[in-house]
Scaffold this active site. Structure first.
Site, PDB file in Angstrom:
ATOM      1  N   ASP A  77       0.827  -1.213   0.000  1.00  0.00           N
ATOM      2  CA  ASP A  77       0.000   0.000   0.000  1.00  0.00           C
ATOM      3  C   ASP A  77       0.862   1.264   0.000  1.00  0.00           C
ATOM      4  O   ASP A  77       1.971   1.263   0.508  1.00  0.00           O
ATOM      5  CB  ASP A  77      -0.915  -0.023   1.239  1.00  0.00           C
ATOM      6  CG  ASP A  77      -2.095   0.923   1.108  1.00  0.00           C
ATOM      7  OD1 ASP A  77      -2.343   1.420  -0.012  1.00  0.00           O
ATOM      8  OD2 ASP A  77      -2.767   1.170   2.124  1.00  0.00           O
ATOM      9  N   TRP A  85       2.845   8.006  -2.562  1.00  0.00           N
ATOM     10  CA  TRP A  85       4.252   8.132  -2.987  1.00  0.00           C
ATOM     11  C   TRP A  85       4.335   9.056  -4.211  1.00  0.00           C
ATOM     12  O   TRP A  85       5.175   9.947  -4.268  1.00  0.00           O
ATOM     13  CB  TRP A  85       4.799   6.741  -3.315  1.00  0.00           C
ATOM     14  CG  TRP A  85       6.267   6.683  -3.632  1.00  0.00           C
ATOM     15  CD1 TRP A  85       7.286   6.424  -2.757  1.00  0.00           C
ATOM     16  CD2 TRP A  85       6.876   6.855  -4.925  1.00  0.00           C
ATOM     17  NE1 TRP A  85       8.492   6.442  -3.424  1.00  0.00           N
ATOM     18  CE2 TRP A  85       8.272   6.697  -4.751  1.00  0.00           C
ATOM     19  CE3 TRP A  85       6.386   7.122  -6.201  1.00  0.00           C
ATOM     20  CZ2 TRP A  85       9.176   6.801  -5.807  1.00  0.00           C
ATOM     21  CZ3 TRP A  85       7.283   7.232  -7.250  1.00  0.00           C
ATOM     22  CH2 TRP A  85       8.669   7.070  -7.048  1.00  0.00           C
ATOM     23  N   HIS A 111       2.428   3.286  -8.948  1.00  0.00           N
ATOM     24  CA  HIS A 111       2.254   1.853  -9.240  1.00  0.00           C
ATOM     25  C   HIS A 111       3.446   1.333 -10.032  1.00  0.00           C
ATOM     26  O   HIS A 111       3.943   0.241  -9.782  1.00  0.00           O
ATOM     27  CB  HIS A 111       0.962   1.605 -10.031  1.00  0.00           C
ATOM     28  CG  HIS A 111      -0.283   2.035  -9.306  1.00  0.00           C
ATOM     29  ND1 HIS A 111      -0.501   1.740  -7.974  1.00  0.00           N
ATOM     30  CD2 HIS A 111      -1.375   2.743  -9.716  1.00  0.00           C
ATOM     31  CE1 HIS A 111      -1.679   2.239  -7.603  1.00  0.00           C
ATOM     32  NE2 HIS A 111      -2.227   2.860  -8.648  1.00  0.00           N
ATOM     33  N   THR A 120     -11.045  -6.609  -4.786  1.00  0.00           N
ATOM     34  CA  THR A 120     -12.379  -6.491  -5.394  1.00  0.00           C
ATOM     35  C   THR A 120     -12.830  -5.024  -5.360  1.00  0.00           C
ATOM     36  O   THR A 120     -13.383  -4.506  -6.332  1.00  0.00           O
ATOM     37  CB  THR A 120     -13.394  -7.343  -4.591  1.00  0.00           C
ATOM     38  OG1 THR A 120     -12.890  -8.678  -4.503  1.00  0.00           O
ATOM     39  CG2 THR A 120     -14.759  -7.350  -5.227  1.00  0.00           C
ATOM     40  N   ASN A 152     -10.999  -2.432  -5.387  1.00  0.00           N
ATOM     41  CA  ASN A 152     -10.208  -1.552  -6.265  1.00  0.00           C
ATOM     42  C   ASN A 152     -10.853  -1.352  -7.637  1.00  0.00           C
ATOM     43  O   ASN A 152     -10.528  -0.396  -8.351  1.00  0.00           O
ATOM     44  CB  ASN A 152      -8.769  -2.072  -6.438  1.00  0.00           C
ATOM     45  CG  ASN A 152      -7.902  -1.931  -5.202  1.00  0.00           C
ATOM     46  OD1 ASN A 152      -6.996  -2.741  -4.973  1.00  0.00           O
ATOM     47  ND2 ASN A 152      -8.152  -0.907  -4.388  1.00  0.00           N
ATOM     48  N   ARG A 156     -12.158   2.174  -8.330  1.00  0.00           N
ATOM     49  CA  ARG A 156     -11.293   3.347  -8.552  1.00  0.00           C
ATOM     50  C   ARG A 156     -11.607   3.968  -9.919  1.00  0.00           C
ATOM     51  O   ARG A 156     -12.259   3.333 -10.761  1.00  0.00           O
ATOM     52  CB  ARG A 156      -9.835   2.916  -8.504  1.00  0.00           C
ATOM     53  CG  ARG A 156      -9.423   2.507  -7.101  1.00  0.00           C
ATOM     54  CD  ARG A 156      -7.923   2.406  -6.957  1.00  0.00           C
ATOM     55  NE  ARG A 156      -7.606   2.095  -5.572  1.00  0.00           N
ATOM     56  CZ  ARG A 156      -6.413   2.150  -5.044  1.00  0.00           C
ATOM     57  NH1 ARG A 156      -5.380   2.505  -5.790  1.00  0.00           N
ATOM     58  NH2 ARG A 156      -6.203   1.852  -3.781  1.00  0.00           N
ATOM     59  N   ARG A 165      -4.983  -1.671   8.853  1.00  0.00           N
ATOM     60  CA  ARG A 165      -6.217  -2.429   8.621  1.00  0.00           C
ATOM     61  C   ARG A 165      -5.950  -3.586   7.659  1.00  0.00           C
ATOM     62  O   ARG A 165      -4.913  -3.653   7.019  1.00  0.00           O
ATOM     63  CB  ARG A 165      -7.346  -1.525   8.139  1.00  0.00           C
ATOM     64  CG  ARG A 165      -7.034  -0.745   6.876  1.00  0.00           C
ATOM     65  CD  ARG A 165      -8.252   0.073   6.402  1.00  0.00           C
ATOM     66  NE  ARG A 165      -7.857   0.925   5.296  1.00  0.00           N
ATOM     67  CZ  ARG A 165      -7.438   2.184   5.405  1.00  0.00           C
ATOM     68  NH1 ARG A 165      -7.372   2.750   6.590  1.00  0.00           N
ATOM     69  NH2 ARG A 165      -7.083   2.876   4.337  1.00  0.00           N
ATOM     70  N   GLU A 209       0.967 -13.002  12.731  1.00  0.00           N
ATOM     71  CA  GLU A 209       1.575 -11.830  13.354  1.00  0.00           C
ATOM     72  C   GLU A 209       1.450 -10.684  12.351  1.00  0.00           C
ATOM     73  O   GLU A 209       1.773 -10.852  11.163  1.00  0.00           O
ATOM     74  CB  GLU A 209       3.057 -12.103  13.666  1.00  0.00           C
ATOM     75  CG  GLU A 209       3.272 -13.192  14.703  1.00  0.00           C
ATOM     76  CD  GLU A 209       2.660 -12.845  16.060  1.00  0.00           C
ATOM     77  OE1 GLU A 209       2.628 -11.649  16.410  1.00  0.00           O
ATOM     78  OE2 GLU A 209       2.198 -13.778  16.745  1.00  0.00           O
TER      79      GLU A 209
HETATM   80  C1  IPE Z   1      -5.594  -2.696  -0.274  1.00  0.00           C
HETATM   81  O1  IPE Z   1      -5.185  -1.383  -0.471  1.00  0.00           O
HETATM   82  C2  IPE Z   1      -5.580  -3.443  -1.553  1.00  0.00           C
HETATM   83  C3  IPE Z   1      -4.264  -3.640  -2.167  1.00  0.00           C
HETATM   84  C4  IPE Z   1      -3.112  -3.339  -1.643  1.00  0.00           C
HETATM   85  C5  IPE Z   1      -4.290  -4.276  -3.449  1.00  0.00           C
HETATM   86  P1  IPE Z   1      -6.228  -0.187  -0.599  1.00  0.00           P
HETATM   87  O2  IPE Z   1      -5.421   1.054  -0.671  1.00  0.00           O
HETATM   88  O3  IPE Z   1      -7.158  -0.452  -1.702  1.00  0.00           O
HETATM   89  O4  IPE Z   1      -6.999  -0.297   0.790  1.00  0.00           O
HETATM   90  P2  IPE Z   1      -7.972   0.720   1.520  1.00  0.00           P
HETATM   91  O5  IPE Z   1      -9.116   0.947   0.597  1.00  0.00           O
HETATM   92  O6  IPE Z   1      -7.211   1.975   1.778  1.00  0.00           O
HETATM   93  O7  IPE Z   1      -8.344   0.031   2.779  1.00  0.00           O
HETATM   94  C1  IPE Z   2      -1.574   0.251  -3.362  1.00  0.00           C
HETATM   95  O1  IPE Z   2      -1.346   1.611  -3.375  1.00  0.00           O
HETATM   96  C2  IPE Z   2      -1.808  -0.316  -4.737  1.00  0.00           C
HETATM   97  C3  IPE Z   2      -3.167  -0.787  -4.988  1.00  0.00           C
HETATM   98  C4  IPE Z   2      -4.149  -0.763  -4.152  1.00  0.00           C
HETATM   99  C5  IPE Z   2      -3.447  -1.308  -6.304  1.00  0.00           C
HETATM  100  P1  IPE Z   2      -2.552   2.653  -3.401  1.00  0.00           P
HETATM  101  O2  IPE Z   2      -2.870   2.948  -4.822  1.00  0.00           O
HETATM  102  O3  IPE Z   2      -3.657   2.192  -2.557  1.00  0.00           O
HETATM  103  O4  IPE Z   2      -1.853   3.930  -2.747  1.00  0.00           O
HETATM  104  P2  IPE Z   2      -2.496   4.955  -1.724  1.00  0.00           P
HETATM  105  O5  IPE Z   2      -3.038   4.170  -0.586  1.00  0.00           O
HETATM  106  O6  IPE Z   2      -3.550   5.704  -2.470  1.00  0.00           O
HETATM  107  O7  IPE Z   2      -1.347   5.822  -1.319  1.00  0.00           O
HETATM  108 MG    MG Z   3      -4.075   2.419  -0.575  1.00  0.00          MG
END
Ligand code: IPE
Ligand code: IPE
Ligand code: MG
Length: 247
Positions: A21, A26, A38, A67, A69, A72, A195, A208
């Site tokens: 995450d 970043w 990404h 699921t 995602n 987005r 989480r 853990e």
């Molecule tokens: C969890 O990350 C899913 C992946 C890393 C693929 P998210 O960034 O989607 O999680 P939430 O929505 O902040 O909990």
């Molecule tokens: C994790 O990074 C990658 C995926 C969930 C696919 P995020 O895209 O969730 O990055 P943040 O949480 O918005 O920084």
């Molecule tokens: Mg994220």
């Protein structure tokens, strides 16, 4: 002494699961588009896979796309799917050279066709590899997985394959995407979020949990090893008391 040197190779987790995450944040910090995050995250995936294989981890599960995602913005979803296709395509050779088997869990049929095709080919091409199993969680969520398991159990019950009295935890696990995998002893989440986000709810029951503020694109081998060292310093009691579990 480096974290790698501090690892007790006799006490390694068999299975490490990671919620990768922080890619978006970043990129934002650098004034770049989320997709750049990404893209840089792929380097961290490479580093982590190498790090895990080097010390002898058996299963490494990476949460790559949930699921949820799918909700987005469609440009980001599209870019992530394209990145997946190109990364899988370019990494198959390295996976084979390093004897790493690629597996995937999730609602794989919901992936775009080119993505599913690339994934299937990569899984077939690496199916004989033995050193480590690299499991990608794609279009995965734990509630989806559990509901699928329940549907399949009900259908097998209706066909008379077994009776409801025979349902045990072990039996239930056969119906999960992770059937046959050891449970993850360690779950790592980057980016400072504390989480689970619908990841391996059943399988993480006694894992853990390790959280780091590092954003995924900054995650490197030593960060992985730091998590392993932290894990090895913990006492896993499984409901018992300390005196019962200490040697
Ligand atoms: C969890 O990350 C899913 C992946 C890393 C693929 P998210 O960034 O989607 O999680 P939430 O929505 O902040 O909990
Ligand atoms: C994790 O990074 C990658 C995926 C969930 C696919 P995020 O895209 O969730 O990055 P943040 O949480 O918005 O920084
Ligand atoms: Mg994220």
């Amino acid at each position: 002494m480096s974290y790698k040197e501090r690892i007790d190779t006799g006490k390694l987790p068999q299975h490490v699961a990671i919620i990768m995450d922080g890619n978006g944040r970043w990129a934002k910090q650098r004034g770049e588009h989320r997709v750049a995050g990404h893209q840089h995250g792929v380097t961290s995936v490479r580093e982590t896979v190498e790090a895990a294989a080097e010390i002898g981890i058996q299963y490494l599960t990476l949460y790559a796309f949930s699921t949820e995602n799918w909700n987005r913005p469609k440009e980001e979803v599209f870019a992530l799917m394209q990145l997946l296709v190109s990364t899988i395509h370019s990494e198959v050779k390295t996976l084979n050279e390093n004897d790493i088997r690629l597996l995937a869990i999730g609602d794989l049929k919901s992936l775009p066709e080119d993505c599913w095709k690339e994934l299937k080919e990569a899984m077939q091409a690496t199916s004989g590899n033995k050193r480590m199993n690299l499991v990608l969680a794609l279009s995965y969520s734990s509630r989806w997985e559990i509901i699928e398991a329940v549907k399949n159990i009900v259908s097998d019950l209706e066909e008379g394959k077994f009776s409801s009295k025979e349902i045990t935890e072990q039996q239930f696990e056969h119906y999960l995407c992770t059937a046959g995998f050891p449970e993850p002893e360690l779950m790592i989440r980057t980016s400072g979020e504390h989480r689970i986000s619908n990841f391996l709810l059943w399988q993480l029951s006694y894992s853990e949990l390790y959280f780091t503020d590092k954003l995924w694109p900054d995650f490197r081998k030593e960060d992985f090893y730091e998590a392993i060292v932290d894990y090895q310093g913990r006492e896993r009691r499984f409901g018992k008391i300390s005196e019962q579990v200490s040697e």
